[in-house]
Design a protein around this motif. Structure first.
Motif, PDB file in Angstrom:
ATOM      1  N   ILE A 714       0.898  -1.058  -0.007  1.00 34.55           N
ATOM      2  CA  ILE A 714      -0.140   0.011   0.018  1.00 34.55           C
ATOM      3  C   ILE A 714       0.975   0.970  -0.225  1.00 34.55           C
ATOM      4  N   ASP A 715       0.627   2.279  -0.813  1.00 37.46           N
ATOM      5  CA  ASP A 715       1.239   3.327  -1.197  1.00 37.46           C
ATOM      6  C   ASP A 715       1.386   4.098   0.321  1.00 37.46           C
ATOM      7  N   ARG A 716       2.472   5.006   0.478  1.00 36.58           N
ATOM      8  CA  ARG A 716       2.464   5.751   1.549  1.00 36.58           C
ATOM      9  C   ARG A 716       1.418   6.925   1.539  1.00 36.58           C
ATOM     10  N   SER A 717       1.191   7.334   0.293  1.00 37.43           N
ATOM     11  CA  SER A 717       0.015   8.411   0.369  1.00 37.43           C
ATOM     12  C   SER A 717      -1.224   7.928   1.088  1.00 37.43           C
ATOM     13  N   PHE A 718      -1.609   6.693   0.989  1.00 36.70           N
ATOM     14  CA  PHE A 718      -2.833   6.146   1.627  1.00 36.70           C
ATOM     15  C   PHE A 718      -2.532   6.121   3.231  1.00 36.70           C
ATOM     16  N   VAL A 719      -1.281   5.537   3.523  1.00 43.05           N
ATOM     17  CA  VAL A 719      -1.013   5.318   4.776  1.00 43.05           C
ATOM     18  C   VAL A 719      -0.860   6.707   5.592  1.00 43.05           C
ATOM     19  N   HIS A 720      -0.443   7.669   4.928  1.00 44.06           N
ATOM     20  CA  HIS A 720      -0.295   9.039   5.539  1.00 44.06           C
ATOM     21  C   HIS A 720      -1.529   9.414   6.327  1.00 44.06           C
ATOM     22  N   ALA A 728      -9.443   7.351   3.481  1.00 41.27           N
ATOM     23  CA  ALA A 728      -8.188   6.574   3.834  1.00 41.27           C
ATOM     24  C   ALA A 728      -8.337   5.502   4.311  1.00 41.27           C
ATOM     25  N   ASP A 729      -8.910   5.508   5.491  1.00 44.12           N
ATOM     26  CA  ASP A 729      -8.986   4.328   6.249  1.00 44.12           C
ATOM     27  C   ASP A 729     -10.056   3.187   5.527  1.00 44.12           C
ATOM     28  N   ALA A 730     -10.883   3.902   4.875  1.00 45.80           N
ATOM     29  CA  ALA A 730     -11.762   2.894   3.928  1.00 45.80           C
ATOM     30  C   ALA A 730     -11.008   2.012   2.847  1.00 45.80           C
ATOM     31  N   ILE A 731     -10.208   2.949   2.204  1.00 41.89           N
ATOM     32  CA  ILE A 731      -9.421   2.480   0.964  1.00 41.89           C
ATOM     33  C   ILE A 731      -8.478   1.597   1.800  1.00 41.89           C
ATOM     34  N   VAL A 732      -7.594   1.777   2.620  1.00 41.24           N
ATOM     35  CA  VAL A 732      -6.703   0.663   3.440  1.00 41.24           C
ATOM     36  C   VAL A 732      -7.251  -0.486   3.678  1.00 41.24           C
ATOM     37  N   SER A 733      -8.388  -0.202   4.203  1.00 42.14           N
ATOM     38  CA  SER A 733      -9.335  -1.411   4.629  1.00 42.14           C
ATOM     39  C   SER A 733      -9.780  -2.307   3.523  1.00 42.14           C
ATOM     40  N   SER A 734     -10.297  -1.539   2.542  1.00 37.16           N
ATOM     41  CA  SER A 734     -10.397  -2.469   1.120  1.00 37.16           C
ATOM     42  C   SER A 734      -9.528  -3.054   0.697  1.00 37.16           C
ATOM     43  N   ILE A 735      -8.508  -2.299   0.587  1.00 38.43           N
ATOM     44  CA  ILE A 735      -7.151  -3.072  -0.143  1.00 38.43           C
ATOM     45  C   ILE A 735      -6.870  -4.435   0.744  1.00 38.43           C
ATOM     46  N   VAL A 736      -6.771  -4.266   1.880  1.00 40.57           N
ATOM     47  CA  VAL A 736      -6.251  -5.549   2.839  1.00 40.57           C
ATOM     48  C   VAL A 736      -7.245  -6.497   2.538  1.00 40.57           C
ATOM     49  N   ALA A 737      -8.844  -6.240   2.437  1.00 44.59           N
ATOM     50  CA  ALA A 737      -9.708  -7.370   2.682  1.00 44.59           C
ATOM     51  C   ALA A 737      -9.548  -7.991   1.049  1.00 44.59           C
ATOM     52  N   LEU A 742      -7.856 -12.659  -2.228  1.00 44.85           N
ATOM     53  CA  LEU A 742      -7.088 -13.228  -3.303  1.00 44.85           C
ATOM     54  C   LEU A 742      -5.888 -14.027  -2.756  1.00 44.85           C
ATOM     55  N   ASN A 743      -5.553 -14.218  -1.410  1.00 47.04           N
ATOM     56  CA  ASN A 743      -4.653 -14.982  -1.160  1.00 47.04           C
ATOM     57  C   ASN A 743      -3.184 -14.215  -1.244  1.00 47.04           C
ATOM     58  N   LEU A 744      -3.286 -12.907  -1.150  1.00 53.22           N
ATOM     59  CA  LEU A 744      -2.063 -12.111  -1.073  1.00 53.22           C
ATOM     60  C   LEU A 744      -1.877 -11.346   0.046  1.00 53.22           C
ATOM     61  N   SER A 745      -0.536 -11.414   0.586  1.00 55.42           N
ATOM     62  CA  SER A 745      -0.194 -10.731   1.869  1.00 55.42           C
ATOM     63  C   SER A 745       0.132  -9.188   1.467  1.00 55.42           C
ATOM     64  N   VAL A 746      -0.142  -8.313   2.607  1.00 54.62           N
ATOM     65  CA  VAL A 746      -0.091  -6.838   2.183  1.00 54.62           C
ATOM     66  C   VAL A 746       0.921  -6.226   3.222  1.00 54.62           C
ATOM     67  N   THR A 747       1.546  -5.283   2.861  1.00 53.90           N
ATOM     68  CA  THR A 747       2.542  -4.337   3.301  1.00 53.90           C
ATOM     69  C   THR A 747       2.046  -2.979   3.255  1.00 53.90           C
ATOM     70  N   ALA A 748       2.169  -2.127   4.210  1.00 54.16           N
ATOM     71  CA  ALA A 748       2.086  -0.705   4.330  1.00 54.16           C
ATOM     72  C   ALA A 748       3.423  -0.354   4.598  1.00 54.16           C
ATOM     73  N   SER A 762      -5.397  -2.678  13.134  1.00 58.21           N
ATOM     74  CA  SER A 762      -6.759  -3.178  13.428  1.00 58.21           C
ATOM     75  C   SER A 762      -7.233  -3.520  12.189  1.00 58.21           C
ATOM     76  N   ASN A 763      -6.608  -3.268  11.000  1.00 55.99           N
ATOM     77  CA  ASN A 763      -7.108  -3.912   9.735  1.00 55.99           C
ATOM     78  C   ASN A 763      -6.399  -5.050   9.282  1.00 55.99           C
TER      79      ASN A 763
END
Length: 813
Positions: A714-720, A728-737, A742-748, A762-763
Motif C-alpha cells: 500500500i502506497d505511503r500516500s494512503f498510509v499518511h 483513507a481508512d476505508a481505502i486501506v481496509s478495502s485493499i487489505v480485505a 485473493l490470498n495475497l499478503s499486504v505491506t504498508a 486493526s485492519n
C-alpha cells in the motif's frame, strides 16, 4: 531531220519496225523491273537480278537493232559478218553489266549515276556501230558525221536520264519512266544513226564468213528467244519471290502486331509504317499514322528528345511522353537503331508503355515518403521539406515555424481500448491537422503519437501561435470510434527559424524542448522555445554521462530498510534501496536518476548490479531474512531477466524463496502477454513477486487475477492519512480485505506514527515498514548488527524495543 523521216518511212518495213519497237519496250520494262528487284539486302540475290537485268537489256539492244536492220530496205544486197555480229552481242552484254554495276554501288550520287548512264548509252552506241560494221552491202556507205555524233549524244543523254530515275523504281510510275527513257535511248540512237548513212551501188566482192538475211533473221530470233526465256524465267522467279515475300511480309506483319511494344519505322521525321501495338497505344489507325510526322506525337517537353533519338539512335532506353488521340499523356520508354529499308537508311523505334511502372514507382515513392497509417509525410519527407522551408526563408526573408506536437492521454486510450482504436484515433487526428493547415504547410508523423508541422512564409510568430491554438481546440474535440467517445489533448512546442536554430537538427531539438515545457507545466497547450530551456537539456545530458560513470566509479550504494510483521513487530526482512552519492552533487534521489536510467537503457546494467549486491548481502545473514529488490518495468520487458535472476541466485547461493522482486503498476503499459510469461517464469524459480505502490498507477483488478503476485504494498500516500481521514481508512481496509480474499499478503509502507501503526494492526495488515520502526541503513550498519547479534528473529521488536534501528545512520530516502 528530213533524212530521218525519209529513212524511217521509205527505207524500212513498217511491220518489222513495229516488232522491233515492241521488243524494245518489253525488254526495257523487264530490265527496269529486274533492277528494282535487285534492291535487296542479300548480296547473292542482288548479283542474280543485276546479271539478269544486264542480259535482258543486252538482248533487247541486240534484238531491236537487228530486227530494225532486217526491216531496212537499202535497195542493194546485204549480208552479215558472223564474227562481228557475235562481237556486237558481247559488247552489249559486257557494256550493260558494267553500267549496271556502277549504278548499284552503295555510294550513289549524281556523278556515279552520270558515269553509269554514259556507260549504258555508250554500250548502245558501241553495239549499234559494231553491228553496222558487221553488215556487208553491195555498195559504198557514206556517213553524215554530224548526225552520227548527234545520235550518240542523244543516246547517252537519254540513258543518263533513265538511270537518274532509278531512285523511284519502287513505284510503278518510276519504273515506267525508266523503261520509257531506255526505249527512247535505244530507238533514237539507232534510227537517227541509220538516217546518217547513205549507200551507193557497187560491185565489191564479199569475203569471210557471212550470214545472209535468212540466217540473220534466225540469229535475231534466237537472241530474242533467249531474251524472252530470261524474261519469262525472271517473271516466274519474280512471281514466286513476290508470293513468298508477300507471305513473309504478312508473317512479319503478324509478328510485329503480336509484339507487346509499339514498333515504328520512320525515315527522318516521317513515319513509314507502324505495328498494331503502337496504334492501340495512341488510339490512332495505321492509315492515319503513316506518312505523318512522328515528332508531333511527342509532348512539347519531349519533342526535341525524340528528334535527337531519331537522328542519333541509341541502344539505351530513353523515357519520354506521347500524346494519345484523346489528348492524354502516355509515358513511354523508347529504343532506336538504324536500318536500311528499301535501299535507303531508316530508323526503327521500339516504344514500350510504362504507365503501370510509373504508377507503381509513384506508389513506392509515396510509401517511402509517407506514413502508412495516416498518409502524412514521414520523417524522411519531413526533413526534406524542413530544409526547403529554411532555404525559402533565407531567400525571401520571411521566417518559418516548426511545430512539434505530442498527444496527451493517448497512451491511456491505447491501453484501455486497444491498438486498433488508437490507430483510428491517429488517423482522425491527422485528418484534422490537414484540414486546419495551408497547402504550403507540411504535416508529418514522426512516430507513435508525435507529429510535426512545417509552417513556411509567415510574417510573425503570432501566425504559429494561431495555428497551435486551432490545432489544440480541434484535436480536443471528442471522436466517436467503435461506439466509444474518445477525447485527447495536444501539447505543442514551437521553434522559429532563424532565431531558434540555424540547422534542422537544432531547430527540431529546440521545438522538442518547448514541447517538453508545455507538457511539464501546463499540458494541452503550446509553448515557444526560450534560450534557457537549452540549459536544462545540457544539465540532463551531463547527468546522463555522469550516471554512466557512477557504476564504474562505485558511486552507487544500497541501503536496507527493515520490514516488520504488523502484529508482533518481528523483523522479517529488508528492502534494498538504491542511492547515488555524487562527488560534487552529493546525494541524488532515485526519482532524479532512475527515470533517466530507464530512458537510456542504463537501468539494465544498474539493475543487475543491485540484484547481485542485495543477494550477496542477504546470503551472508545467519537467519533467512527476506530481501526485497525493486525491478524496473524496462528490466521485466527485457528478454533475459529470468536468466539473470537464476544466474545471480546460483552465484550467491541465496535460496530463491528469500528473494522478493517488487514491480510497479507502470509495468502494465507494455506487452501484457510477454510480461505475464516473464513473471510466471520467475515464479517457477521460487522467487516471490510483489506489486508495489498499489492504487497509484494503472491498477486494474483484472491484473491481480491474471498475474502471479504474492504480495501487495500500500502506497505511503494512503498510509499518511490513516486515523485522520475516513476515506483513507476505508481505502486501506478495502485493499487489505481484497488482498486477503485473493490470498495475497499486504505491506504498508511509510508508517511514521503510532496512530498509523495501530490503524494497520486493526485492519489486519500483514507487514509494515517506515521511519517509526527503522530507517534505511547501509550494509555496514547491518554488518555491525550481525556481529553484535542484534539481528535475530527470536527477539520480537516492538515500538519501544527498536532503538538500534532508530539510531542507525540516516541516509537519503
Amino acid at each position: 531531220m528530213q533524212n530521218f523521216y525519209y529513212s524511217l518511212v521509205h527505207e524500212h518495213d513498217p511491220r518489222l519496225l513495229l516488232l522491233a519497237f515492241a521488243v524494245c519496250v518489253i525488254g526495257c520494262m523487264s530490265t527496269s523491273r529486274m533492277l528494282w528487284r535487285s534492291i535487296v539486302p542479300v548480296a547473292r540475290v542482288q548479283r542474280a537480278w543485276r546479271l539478269s537485268a544486264a542480259l535482258v537489256f543486252a538482248c533487247t539492244i541486240f534484238s531491236t537493232h537487228y530486227i530494225a536492220i532486217l526491216a531496212f530496205r537499202p535497195g542493194v544486197g546485204m549480208d552479215f559478218d558472223i564474227w562481228k555480229t557475235a562481237l556486237s552481242l558481247c559488247v552489249a552484254v559486257f557494256g550493260s553489266m558494267l553500267g549496271f554495276l556502277v549504278l548499284s554501288l552503295s555510294d550513289r550520287g549524281a556523278l556515279r549515276t552520270g558515269i553509269a548512264g554514259i556507260l549504258v548509252g555508250g554500250t548502245i552506241a558501241a553495239m549499234h556501230f559494231t553491228g553496222m560494221a558487221a553488215m556487208h552491202f553491195s555498195g559504198n556507205i557514206v556517213w553524215n558525221h554530224a548526225t552520227v555524233w548527234l545520235s550518240i549524244a542523244l543516246g547517252i543523254l537519254l540513258s543518263v536520264l533513265a538511270l537518274a530515275c532509278t531512285s523511284n523504281l519502287h513505284t510503278i510510275s518510276g519504273r515506267i519512266q525508266v523503261s520509257s527513257l531506255l526505249v527512247l535511248a535505244v530507238c533514237t540512237l539507232h534510227f537517227l544513226a541509220m538516217s546518217a548513212m547513205h549507200i551507193s551501188a557497187s560491185s565489191v566482192a564479199r569475203a569471210g564468213m557471212v550470214l545472209n538475211m535468212d540466217s540473220m533473221a534466225l540469229t535475231t530470233a534466237a537472241v530474242s528467244l533467249l531474251f524472252a526465256l530470261i524474261s519469262i524465267s525472271a517473271t516466274i522467279v519474280d512471281h514466286h519471290i513476290s508470293m513468298r515475300s508477300g507471305r513473309e511480309v504478312e508473317r512479319l506483319r503478324q509478328l510485329a502486331d503480336g509484339a507487346f511494344e509499339g514498333i515504328v519505322l520512320c525515315r527522318e521525321d516521317q513515319i513509314i509504317d507502324v505495328n498494331l501495338a503502337f496504334c492501340v497505344l495512341l488510339g490512332l489507325s495505321a492509315h492515319t499514322l503513316r506518312d505523318s510526322s512522328i515528332s508531333h506525337l511527342a509532348s512539347s517537353l519531349y519533342r526535341s528528345a525524340l528528334q535527337t533519338t531519331l537522328s542519333t539512335p541509341t541502344f539505351e532506353p530513353i523515357e519520354m511522353e506521347l500524346c494519345t488521340s484523346n489528348g492524354s499523356i502516355c509515358p513511354v520508354e523508347a529504343l532506336s537503331r538504324p536500318i536500311e529499308y528499301l535501299g535507303k537508311p531508316a530508323t526503327v523505334l521500339a516504344v514500350r508503355d510504362i504507365s503501370e511502372r510509373k504508377l507503381a514507382q509513384h506508389r513506392i515513392d509515396h510509401l517511402i515518403h509517407h506514413d502508412a497509417l495516416t498518409n502524412l509525410a514521414n520523417r524522411l519527407l519531413f526533413q526534406d521539406r524542413l530544409q526547403q522551408a529554411m532555404a525559402e526563408a533565407d531567400r525571401t526573408g520571411q521566417p518559418m515555424a516548426l511545430l512539434y506536437i505530442d498527444l496527451d492521454r493517448f497512451k491511456s486510450v491505447n491501453d484501455m481500448l486497444g491498438h486498433a482504436t488508437g490507430d483510428d484515433l491517429l488517423v482522425q487526428v491527422a485528418a484534422r491537422m490537414q484540414e486546419t493547415t495551408r497547402r504550403v504547410d507540411t504535416v508529418a508523423r514522426l512516430g507513435g503519437d508525435e507529429f510535426a508541422i512545417v509552417q513556411p512564409l509567415i510574417h510573425t510568430p503570432q501566425a504559429a501561435a494561431t495555428l497551435a491554438s486551432r490545432l489544440i481546440n480541434l484535436i480536443h474535440r471528442p471522436v466517436l470510434i467503435g461506439g466509444h467517445q474518445v477525447s485527447v489533448g495536444a501539447s505543442i512546442g514551437i521553434a522559429m527559424y532563424p532565431q531558434d536554430g540555424a540547422t534542422p537538427e537544432i531547430l527540431l531539438q529546440n521545438a522538442d524542448l518547448a514541447l517538453y515545457r508545455a507538457k511539464q507545466y501546463r499540458g494541452s497547450s503550446f509553448c515557444f522555445f526560450e534560450s534557457n530551456m537549452d540549459h536544462k537539456l545540457q544539465e540532463r545530458r551531463a547527468l546522463e554521462i555522469e550516471l554512466q560513470e557512477a557504476l564504474e566509479n562505485h558511486q552507487l550504494h544500497l541501503n536496507y530498510q527493515p520490514l516488520f510483521s504488523t502484529g508482533s513487530l518481528q523483523l522479517i526482512g529488508f528492502e534494498a534501496l538504491l542511492r547515488w552519492q555524487h562527488p560534487q552533487r552529493g546525494w541524488i534521489a532515485p526519482i532524479d536518476f532512475i527515470p533517466l536510467a530507464e530512458e537510456t537503457g542504463l537501468i539494465l546494467s544498474i539493475g543487475r548490479w543491485v540484484l547481485l549486491s542485495a543477494c550477496t548481502e542477504a546470503a551472508r545473514w545467519s537467519y533467512p531474512y527476506r530481501i526485497s529488490v525493486n525491478v524496473s518495468a524496462v528490466q521485466v520487458q527485457h528478454s533475459n531477466l529470468v536468466e539473470t535472476v537464476a544466474e545471480i541466485l546460483q552465484t550467491t547461493g541465496l535460496p530463491p524463496d528469500q528473494l522478493e522482486l517488487e514491480v510497479t503498476e507502470s509495468l502494465f503499459l507494455g506487452d501484457l502477454e510477454a510480461i505475464l510469461t516473464t513473471l510466471r517464469d520467475l515464479k517457477k524459480l521460487g522467487v516471490r513477486i510483489t506489486l508495489d505502490d498499489f492504487g497509484t498507477g494503472y491498477s486494474s483488478l483484472s491484473y491481480l487475477r491474471r498475474f502471479p503476485f504474492d504480495h501487495l504494498k500500500i502506497d505511503r500516500s494512503f498510509v499518511h492519512s490513516l486515523g485522520q481521514d475516513k476515506q483513507a481508512d476505508a481505502i486501506v481496509s478495502s485493499i487489505v480485505a481484497l488482498s486477503h480474499s485473493l490470498n495475497l499478503s499486504v505491506t504498508a509502507e511509510g508508517v511514521e506514527t503510532e496512530t498509523q501503526l495501530a490503524a494497520l494492526q486493526s485492519n489486519d495488515c500483514d507487514h509494515v515498514q517506515g521511519f517509526l520502526l527503522g530507517r534505511p541503513s547501509p550494509s555496514s550498519a547491518l554488518a555491525s548488527l550481525r556481529e553484535s547479534g542484534q539481528i535475530d528473529a527470536s527477539i520480537p521488536l516492538g515500538p519501544f524495543c527498536t532503538p538500534i534501528f532508530l539510531q542507525m545512520p540516516i541516509s537519503a530516502d
